[in-house]
Design an enzyme around this catalytic site. Structure first.
Site, short mmCIF file in Angstrom:
data_model
loop_
_atom_site.label_atom_id
_atom_site.label_comp_id
_atom_site.label_asym_id
_atom_site.label_seq_id
_atom_site.Cartn_x
_atom_site.Cartn_y
_atom_site.Cartn_z
N ARG A 29 -34.28 73.85 96.81
CA ARG A 29 -35.07 73.49 97.15
C ARG A 29 -36.07 73.07 96.12
O ARG A 29 -34.90 72.79 94.74
CB ARG A 29 -35.68 75.31 96.86
CG ARG A 29 -35.57 76.28 97.85
CD ARG A 29 -36.89 77.40 97.49
NE ARG A 29 -35.88 78.53 98.54
CZ ARG A 29 -36.07 78.41 99.82
NH1 ARG A 29 -37.89 77.16 100.33
NH2 ARG A 29 -35.50 79.75 101.09
N ASP A 30 -37.44 72.15 95.59
CA ASP A 30 -37.63 71.46 95.19
C ASP A 30 -38.06 72.96 93.76
O ASP A 30 -38.60 73.46 94.11
CB ASP A 30 -38.89 70.57 95.70
CG ASP A 30 -38.92 69.57 94.59
OD1 ASP A 30 -39.15 68.11 94.80
OD2 ASP A 30 -39.44 69.73 93.71
N ILE A 31 -37.42 71.86 92.69
CA ILE A 31 -37.85 72.58 91.21
C ILE A 31 -39.17 72.96 91.28
O ILE A 31 -40.12 73.63 90.85
CB ILE A 31 -37.17 72.38 90.42
CG1 ILE A 31 -36.90 73.32 89.06
CG2 ILE A 31 -37.67 70.79 89.65
CD1 ILE A 31 -35.71 72.74 87.95
N ASN A 87 -39.44 59.00 99.04
CA ASN A 87 -40.44 58.22 98.75
C ASN A 87 -39.43 56.50 98.16
O ASN A 87 -38.25 57.08 97.79
CB ASN A 87 -41.09 58.63 97.27
CG ASN A 87 -42.01 59.81 97.81
OD1 ASN A 87 -43.17 59.61 97.96
ND2 ASN A 87 -42.03 60.89 96.88
N VAL A 96 -36.42 60.28 90.95
CA VAL A 96 -34.49 60.17 91.50
C VAL A 96 -34.62 59.59 92.21
O VAL A 96 -34.69 59.66 93.68
CB VAL A 96 -34.25 61.83 91.55
CG1 VAL A 96 -32.80 62.16 91.66
CG2 VAL A 96 -34.95 63.14 90.74
N HIS A 100 -33.80 60.73 99.15
CA HIS A 100 -33.66 62.41 99.32
C HIS A 100 -34.86 62.87 100.44
O HIS A 100 -35.84 61.63 100.22
CB HIS A 100 -34.32 63.65 98.23
CG HIS A 100 -35.28 62.99 97.14
ND1 HIS A 100 -34.80 61.94 96.22
CD2 HIS A 100 -36.28 62.82 97.12
CE1 HIS A 100 -35.64 61.65 94.99
NE2 HIS A 100 -37.66 62.10 96.16
N HIS A 102 -38.10 64.62 101.34
CA HIS A 102 -39.10 65.79 101.02
C HIS A 102 -39.01 66.70 102.57
O HIS A 102 -40.33 65.97 103.13
CB HIS A 102 -40.33 65.97 99.78
CG HIS A 102 -40.40 64.77 99.28
ND1 HIS A 102 -40.41 65.77 97.40
CD2 HIS A 102 -39.72 63.72 98.58
CE1 HIS A 102 -40.13 64.98 96.71
NE2 HIS A 102 -39.90 63.68 97.36
#
Ligand code: AMP
Length: 114
Positions: A29-31, A87, A96, A100, A102
């Site tokens: 999970r994204d923070i 991205n 980052v 990745h 999303h």
């Protein structure tokens, strides 16, 4: 490629809310979630950006996308829909530098994105 926070998550050096893992993919999970469901799918091998992909990554990236879409459907978002975003570099807002995807779902989204 320099070490990133995501490499530390893969090595379990820092905590993350991991929701899926297989031999090649980790998802957590994204923070800072931007939707009711916001999960990051990452390859376990460090690839900095989309620019760094080669032919050798074809299967790896296919597995990454499949893991995300299967997860989205398993969570009940297949019909209502979801968004997958990768991205790349500054103008896209990449922060980052470990590739990745999303996965965002659970609300209606705008187009075009900001
Ligand atoms: P991007 O802007 O595409 O590079 O996305 C990086 C994402 O990583 C952002 O949505 C951050 O909220 C997320 N993030 C950064 N650190 C962590 C962490 N330790 N655990 C989970 N998500 C994180």
């Amino acid at each position: 490629m320099t070490d990133t926070i995501f490499s530390k998550i893969i090595r379990r050096e820092i905590p993350a809310d991991i929701v899926y893992e297989d031999d090649e993919v980790l998802a957590f999970r994204d923070i800072n979630p931007q939707a009711p469901l916001h999960v990051l799918f990452i390859p376990k091998v460090p690839i900095a950006t989309l620019n760094d992909l080669t032919e050798a990554d074809t299967l790896r990236i296919g597995k990454l996308v499949l893991a995300a879409t299967r997860y989205a459907k398993a969570q009940g978002y297949g019909e209502s829909g979801y968004r997958c975003v990768v991205n790349c570099n500054r103008d896209a807002g990449q922060t980052v530098f470990h590739l990745h995807l999303h996965l965002l779902a659970g609300r209606a989204m705008q187009w075009p994105p900001g």
